[in-house]
Design a protein around this motif. Structure first.
Motif, short mmCIF file in Angstrom:
data_model
loop_
_atom_site.label_atom_id
_atom_site.label_comp_id
_atom_site.label_asym_id
_atom_site.label_seq_id
_atom_site.Cartn_x
_atom_site.Cartn_y
_atom_site.Cartn_z
N VAL A 1 82.57 40.45 3.00
CA VAL A 1 81.52 40.64 4.01
C VAL A 1 81.97 41.68 5.02
CG1 VAL A 1 80.27 39.54 5.89
CG2 VAL A 1 80.72 38.27 3.80
N LYS A 2 81.06 42.59 5.35
CA LYS A 2 81.38 43.62 6.33
C LYS A 2 80.57 43.39 7.60
CE LYS A 2 81.93 47.99 5.19
NZ LYS A 2 81.65 49.40 4.80
N ILE A 3 81.26 43.45 8.74
CA ILE A 3 80.63 43.31 10.04
C ILE A 3 80.82 44.61 10.81
CG2 ILE A 3 80.58 42.00 12.20
CD1 ILE A 3 81.94 39.69 10.66
N GLU A 4 79.73 45.09 11.40
CA GLU A 4 79.80 46.36 12.14
C GLU A 4 79.76 46.12 13.64
OE1 GLU A 4 77.54 49.39 9.03
OE2 GLU A 4 76.60 48.85 10.94
N CYS A 5 80.50 46.95 14.34
CA CYS A 5 80.51 46.92 15.81
C CYS A 5 80.28 48.34 16.30
CB CYS A 5 81.86 46.40 16.30
SG CYS A 5 82.04 46.35 18.10
N ARG A 6 79.20 48.52 17.05
CA ARG A 6 78.84 49.86 17.52
C ARG A 6 78.75 49.91 19.04
NH1 ARG A 6 76.80 53.24 13.53
NH2 ARG A 6 76.32 52.20 11.56
N SER A 7 79.31 50.96 19.60
CA SER A 7 79.10 51.23 21.02
C SER A 7 77.90 52.17 21.09
CB SER A 7 80.34 51.87 21.64
OG SER A 7 80.71 53.03 20.94
N LEU A 8 76.84 51.73 21.76
CA LEU A 8 75.58 52.46 21.70
C LEU A 8 75.48 53.61 22.70
CD1 LEU A 8 73.01 49.58 21.11
CD2 LEU A 8 74.31 50.94 19.45
#
Lengths: 114, 114
Positions: free
Chosen positions: A19-26
């Motif tokens: 499973v891949k989880i993404e974390c983005r700074s917008l």
């Protein structure tokens, strides 16, 4: 304040899959991102620290081959749980910060492995 | 290294009553202090932070906290709670040299009773 977004918010996967989880700074460039894990009724425990373009630094007891972290750009870090098992079911939260700045947290991802 | 102690795992309080959530920390260096709130199945939201200056810090939703260096405490207070304040509250600390890496307490569940 700055916005950090995680995707997905929740995911259910079969035992043995990844499973891949993404974390983005917008709205800012995150030079450093942190990944935390929270078991039910417990506090958040730091898993690893990642800096853009370099390998992540894992906390003691965290398997680096199981929890793959990639911080390929200044706005995105990913956590891949490989060969997930039911004991990996948890709430995963990332935080992101820029050089000299405080950390801002994402909304978290609830992983359930069945 | 730092550590954070939240002695009360649960605090029940009647609506419109005052509340204090206790937090003590341990560190060999100067620290920054934070309070975060986590609503069910959601991520962390920063309530308030102490970086420097006045020891009384005001945050969102009517919360405030006072930094007491001699007692190494950072207790969270609200004069009158609402049902919507029911949540988990985490006290956290980071050292001023690496303030992006946050160490959390075990959390206090605030249960507001109507």
């Amino acid at each position: 304040g700055a916005v950090v977004s995680q995707h997905p918010s929740w995911v259910i996967c079969k035992s043995g899959t990844s499973v891949k989880i993404e974390c983005r700074s917008l709205d800012f460039q995150a030079t450093t991102m942190f990944w935390y894990r929270q078991f039910p009724k417990q506090s958040l425990m730091l898993m690893a620290t990642s800096n853009e373009g370099s390998k992540a630094t894992y906390e003691q007891g965290v398997e680096k081959d199981k929890f793959l972290i990639n911080h390929a750009s200044l706005t995105l870090s990913t956590l891949t749980v490989t060969s997930a098992h039911p004991e990996d079911s948890s709430f995963y939260i990332c935080s992101a910060s820029w050089e000299g700045g405080l950390a801002f947290f994402g909304q978290g991802t609830r992983l359930t492995v069945v | 290294a730092q550590s954070v102690t939240q002695l009360d795992s649960q605090v029940p309080v009647f609506e419109e009553a005052p509340v204090e959530l206790r937090c003590n920390y341990s560190s060999s260096v100067s620290v920054y202090l934070f309070w975060y709130v986590q609503y069910p199945n959601q991520g962390l939201q920063l309530l308030l932070k102490y970086l420097s200056g006045s020891t009384l810090v005001k945050g969102i939703n009517g919360f405030e906290a006072e930094f007491n260096k001699s007692q190494t405490s950072f207790h969270l207070r609200k004069p009158s709670v609402h049902i919507s304040d029911t949540a988990e509250y985490f006290c956290a600390v980071s050292d001023q040299g690496g303030y992006q890496k946050v160490t959390f307490g075990t959390g206090t569940k605030l249960q507001v009773i109507p």
